[in-house]
Design a protein around this motif. Structure first.
Motif, PDB file in Angstrom:
ATOM      1  N   THR A 241      -3.027   5.356  -6.274  1.00 43.51           N
ATOM      2  CA  THR A 241      -3.405   4.332  -7.256  1.00 43.51           C
ATOM      3  C   THR A 241      -2.261   4.045  -8.221  1.00 43.51           C
ATOM      4  O   THR A 241      -2.373   3.150  -9.052  1.00 43.51           O
TER       5      THR A 241
ATOM      6  N   ASP B 137      -9.809  -3.488  -0.980  1.00 36.58           N
ATOM      7  CA  ASP B 137     -10.452  -3.724  -2.274  1.00 36.58           C
ATOM      8  C   ASP B 137      -9.759  -4.801  -3.100  1.00 36.58           C
ATOM      9  O   ASP B 137      -9.995  -4.910  -4.315  1.00 36.58           O
ATOM     10  N   ASN B 138      -8.902  -5.597  -2.486  1.00 37.95           N
ATOM     11  CA  ASN B 138      -8.161  -6.622  -3.228  1.00 37.95           C
ATOM     12  C   ASN B 138      -9.064  -7.554  -4.034  1.00 37.95           C
ATOM     13  O   ASN B 138      -8.683  -8.020  -5.116  1.00 37.95           O
TER      14      ASN B 138
ATOM     15  N   THR C 182     -11.762  -6.868  -5.592  1.00 36.98           N
ATOM     16  CA  THR C 182     -12.407  -6.228  -6.744  1.00 36.98           C
ATOM     17  C   THR C 182     -11.440  -5.354  -7.544  1.00 36.98           C
ATOM     18  O   THR C 182     -11.785  -4.875  -8.628  1.00 36.98           O
ATOM     19  N   ASN C 183     -10.245  -5.169  -7.038  1.00 38.93           N
ATOM     20  CA  ASN C 183      -9.302  -4.249  -7.654  1.00 38.93           C
ATOM     21  C   ASN C 183      -8.729  -4.808  -8.952  1.00 38.93           C
ATOM     22  O   ASN C 183      -8.666  -6.030  -9.146  1.00 38.93           O
ATOM     23  N   TYR C 184      -8.276  -3.909  -9.821  1.00 36.33           N
ATOM     24  CA  TYR C 184      -7.669  -4.336 -11.088  1.00 36.33           C
ATOM     25  C   TYR C 184      -6.711  -3.263 -11.599  1.00 36.33           C
ATOM     26  O   TYR C 184      -6.721  -2.114 -11.133  1.00 36.33           O
TER      27      TYR C 184
ATOM     28  N   ARG D 295     -11.688  -6.627 -12.889  1.00 37.04           N
ATOM     29  CA  ARG D 295     -11.001  -7.723 -12.219  1.00 37.04           C
ATOM     30  C   ARG D 295     -11.438  -9.044 -12.833  1.00 37.04           C
ATOM     31  O   ARG D 295     -12.629  -9.279 -13.074  1.00 37.04           O
TER      32      ARG D 295
ATOM     33  N   TYR E  80       0.833  -1.199   0.000  1.00 33.16           N
ATOM     34  CA  TYR E  80       0.000   0.000   0.000  1.00 33.16           C
ATOM     35  C   TYR E  80       0.867   1.248   0.000  1.00 33.16           C
ATOM     36  O   TYR E  80       1.786   1.389   0.808  1.00 33.16           O
TER      37      TYR E  80
ATOM     38  N   LEU F 214      -3.793   1.527 -10.707  1.00 35.02           N
ATOM     39  CA  LEU F 214      -4.816   0.660 -10.132  1.00 35.02           C
ATOM     40  C   LEU F 214      -6.172   1.356 -10.107  1.00 35.02           C
ATOM     41  O   LEU F 214      -6.260   2.588 -10.088  1.00 35.02           O
ATOM     42  N   ASN F 215      -7.221   0.567 -10.071  1.00 30.69           N
ATOM     43  CA  ASN F 215      -8.558   1.119  -9.925  1.00 30.69           C
ATOM     44  C   ASN F 215      -8.778   1.655  -8.516  1.00 30.69           C
ATOM     45  O   ASN F 215      -9.503   2.628  -8.322  1.00 30.69           O
ATOM     46  N   SER F 216      -8.141   1.039  -7.522  1.00 27.74           N
ATOM     47  CA  SER F 216      -8.268   1.464  -6.125  1.00 27.74           C
ATOM     48  C   SER F 216      -6.917   1.388  -5.440  1.00 27.74           C
ATOM     49  O   SER F 216      -6.113   0.507  -5.747  1.00 27.74           O
ATOM     50  N   LYS F 217      -6.676   2.288  -4.507  1.00 25.68           N
ATOM     51  CA  LYS F 217      -5.414   2.288  -3.760  1.00 25.68           C
ATOM     52  C   LYS F 217      -5.490   1.441  -2.492  1.00 25.68           C
ATOM     53  O   LYS F 217      -4.476   1.210  -1.840  1.00 25.68           O
TER      54      LYS F 217
END
Length: 199
Positions: A93, A126-127, A129-131, A153, A89, A119-122
């Protein structure tokens, strides 16, 4: 009538051309048209000019006719690229991955290191759903602009795979002190001066 159907990026300038017909033949002469061409660029894009190298054959054709090459353009679509990235982390993003994998590189192309992955989320939470939405290649022979990453994802292996695995960033406390106190029969301590490192 010559056309070049679009193709998926394969690292070559090979073009498949079809549909051409001859105009200007005399009488009932039998003339065979053989079509061939190459893209002027190997990279993905649209309206790419194709250098045509058509030829004709038949009795007396080489001396009685002069062949004019057609003007043709075509499209090279981006190749699908599967990707997985892992990292710590960073509060952004934009991630410098600690590790990554790719699936779908063509023509023996390579990606050795990534400068960053967008990334879509930082957030670590959200692992599931993240991509990855984009990558910047630091070293290797591949060009990111020739590849398309699935914008969602997908845990299934293959050229549409796209997953992100973030781990929590470590925090440490530094500079903490505990001033001495007078005996009071308790184990209470007053600590001060601490600050966080790693934010």
């Amino acid at each position: 009538g010559t056309t070049a159907p679009s193709k998926t990026y394969d690292g070559t300038n090979t073009a498949t051309v079809t549909g051409g017909s001859l105009s200007g033949t005399k009488g009932s002469e039998s003339i065979t048209l053989t079509q061939a061409g190459t893209y002027s660029s190997v990279d993905a894009g649209s309206n790419i000019s194709i250098t045509m190298n058509d030829s004709v054959s038949g009795t007396g054709v080489s001396t009685n006719y002069s062949l004019t090459q057609p003007t043709v353009t075509g499209t090279i679509n981006k190749a699908p690229l599967g990707i997985t990235v892992s990292g710590i982390y960073s509060g952004s993003t934009t991630l410098s991955p600690s590790s990554f994998t790719t699936t779908g590189l063509v023509n023996s192309e390579t990606i050795s290191t990534l400068t960053s992955a967008t990334l879509n989320s930082k957030n670590v939470a959200d692992n599931t759903t993240n991509y990855v939405s984009a990558i910047a290649i630091n070293s290797g022979t591949a060009n990111a602009s020739n590849y398309q990453i699935t914008q969602a994802r997908n845990a299934s292996s293959g050229t549409t795979q796209n997953t992100v695995s973030l781990s929590a960033a470590p925090l440490t406390v530094t500079g903490t002190t505990a001033p001495s106190k007078t005996y009071d029969g308790t184990n209470t301590a007053t600590v001060t001066g601490g600050s966080l490192s790693g934010t």
